[in-house]
Design a protein around this motif. Structure first.
Motif, mmCIF file in Angstrom:
data_model
loop_
_atom_site.group_PDB
_atom_site.id
_atom_site.type_symbol
_atom_site.label_atom_id
_atom_site.label_comp_id
_atom_site.label_asym_id
_atom_site.label_seq_id
_atom_site.Cartn_x
_atom_site.Cartn_y
_atom_site.Cartn_z
ATOM 1 N N HIS A 83 0.950 -1.104 -0.227
ATOM 2 C CA HIS A 83 0.035 -0.005 -0.010
ATOM 3 C C HIS A 83 0.795 1.011 -0.099
ATOM 4 C CE1 HIS A 83 0.865 -0.719 4.304
ATOM 5 N NE2 HIS A 83 0.299 0.260 4.556
ATOM 6 N N ASP A 87 5.841 4.164 5.148
ATOM 7 C CA ASP A 87 6.594 3.098 5.570
ATOM 8 C C ASP A 87 6.609 1.935 4.693
ATOM 9 O OD1 ASP A 87 3.720 2.940 6.554
ATOM 10 O OD2 ASP A 87 4.504 1.662 7.947
ATOM 11 N N HIS A 88 5.902 1.919 3.792
ATOM 12 C CA HIS A 88 5.688 0.809 2.641
ATOM 13 C C HIS A 88 6.278 1.166 1.262
ATOM 14 C CE1 HIS A 88 3.780 -1.727 5.798
ATOM 15 N NE2 HIS A 88 3.647 -0.447 6.247
ATOM 16 N N ASP A 204 -0.067 -4.207 6.318
ATOM 17 C CA ASP A 204 -0.793 -3.676 7.514
ATOM 18 C C ASP A 204 -2.091 -4.305 7.632
ATOM 19 O OD1 ASP A 204 1.576 -2.547 7.946
ATOM 20 O OD2 ASP A 204 0.960 -0.393 7.740
ATOM 21 N N HIS A 245 4.695 -5.188 9.895
ATOM 22 C CA HIS A 245 5.593 -4.891 11.105
ATOM 23 C C HIS A 245 5.578 -6.234 11.757
ATOM 24 C CE1 HIS A 245 4.930 -0.594 10.096
ATOM 25 N NE2 HIS A 245 3.832 -1.018 9.602
HETATM 26 ZN ZN ZN Z 1 3.014 0.248 8.081
#
Ligand code: ZN
Ligand code: ZN
Length: 335
Positions: A83, A87-88, A204, A245
């Motif tokens: 996505h 952070d991705h 996530d 994560h």
């Molecule tokens: Zn994330």
């Protein structure tokens, strides 16, 4: 000096299975210290699933993690993002530049990329939602001030070369990965499933520790979409989950169930809170979470609660009125 120096987080790489490596990358966020990128062997290189966030020195962390498992950025043959959250997806641009490869991602990435193009408009939009929800002016001003100094965590906006929609597959030495569209956490969210090995790359959507987050305001019913995505993933019979994560985990069905249970609990708490309405969302949030709002949790929890309110509204169990602020109340089902 050593005794006062805080241990600095660095990127780390480890093999999870033959041909699958976890690249654990540091994040600057309180409470979320790392994210994962996953490298999967493919011919003479790897497919990189997710990239980590962009900030000063972040590409070095990815390179360090790759180096620990004898890989280099130049081995990346394809970048696949679960996505468009920073952070991705944040380092997609520099990885593409170094590796000379393509990016594949879901087309509904505007929830993030609109903010890269125009961070002031994205912030104004969040502030307006908060104001309408009854957040007082002073904490909003402080929030806006703190956010103005922060970058989006995305090196540069890159359009996907290929849209990751249902039916698209990603080839690797471990077999073919199938795309599952799993909106809810984010409109652009997908999971990737390898059916022979029953391995799920879950981004996530499913995490080892249940943690609910939805992007509010981009789709009609993020909480409902999330529940539908849980049904989809729950039906796969996956036996190993590689999440965005935390460590890999095996009891995938139990994690799906735990997510469903927490959503049900919070929907129920939301419904109870509006039974004594009409009330602004800002008053409802602490009752849904059982804790008062703080500067650290306000933005996250407010959008989560608004998603529950919207979900109930669509089901005919809540209605809103007014605008300054918007007020929510329960609707009793006719008997
Ligand atoms: Zn994330
Ligand atoms: Zn995310």
């Amino acid at each position: 000096m050593a005794d006062v120096a805080r241990k600095r987080e660095v990127g780390r790489g480890e093999r999870v299975l033959p041909g699958i490596w976890r690249l654990r990358l540091p994040l600057p966020w309180p409470g979320v210290p790392h994210c994962n990128a996953w490298a999967v062997a493919a011919g003479d290189g790897v497919v990189l699933f997710d990239t980590g966030m962009h900030e000063p020195g972040s590409l070095g962390h990815l390179e360090r993690a790759l180096d620990q498992v004898n890989l280099r950025l130049e081995h990346v043959r394809l970048v696949v993002c679960t996505h468009a959250h920073s952070d991705h997806y944040g380092q997609a641009a520099p990885v593409l530049e170094r590796a000379g490869c393509e990016l594949w991602m879901h087309p509904n990435h505007e929830h993030m990329t609109a903010g890269v193009d125009d961070p002031q408009a994205a912030l104004a939009r969040r502030l307006e939602v908060a104001r309408q929800s009854g957040v007082p002016a002073e904490p909003l001003r402080r929030y806006a001030q703190a956010r103005r100094g922060q970058g989006p965590g995305i090196a540069a906006m890159v359009e996907p070369h290929r849209e990751l929609v249902e039916g698209v597959t990603v080839d690797s030495d471990l077999g073919t990965w199938h795309v599952l569209e799993t909106p809810g956490h984010a409109p652009s969210h997908v999971c990737l499933f390898q059916p022979d090995r029953r391995v799920l790359i879950s981004g996530d959507h499913l995490l080892g520790r249940v943690s609910l987050y939805y992007d509010y305001g981009w789709t009609p019913d993020p909480a409902g979409e999330f529940l539908a995505s849980l049904d989809k993933v729950g039906g796969l019979d996956a036996r190993l989950c590689l999440s965005g994560h935390g460590r890999p985990f095996t009891d995938v069905a139990a994690h799906v169930e735990a997510n469903r249970a927490l959503v049900a609990e919070r929907l129920n708490a939301t419904e109870q809170a509006i039974a004594s309405g009409p009330r602004p969302a800002v008053e409802i949030v602490p009752e849904v979470h059982g804790e008062p709002l703080s500067a650290g949790n306000a933005a996250w929890w407010l959008s989560e609660t608004l998603c529950y309110l919207t979900h109930l509204e669509r089901a005919g169990r809540a209605r809103r009125s007014g605008t300054e602020p918007e007020l929510w109340e329960g609707v009793t089902a006719p008997t």
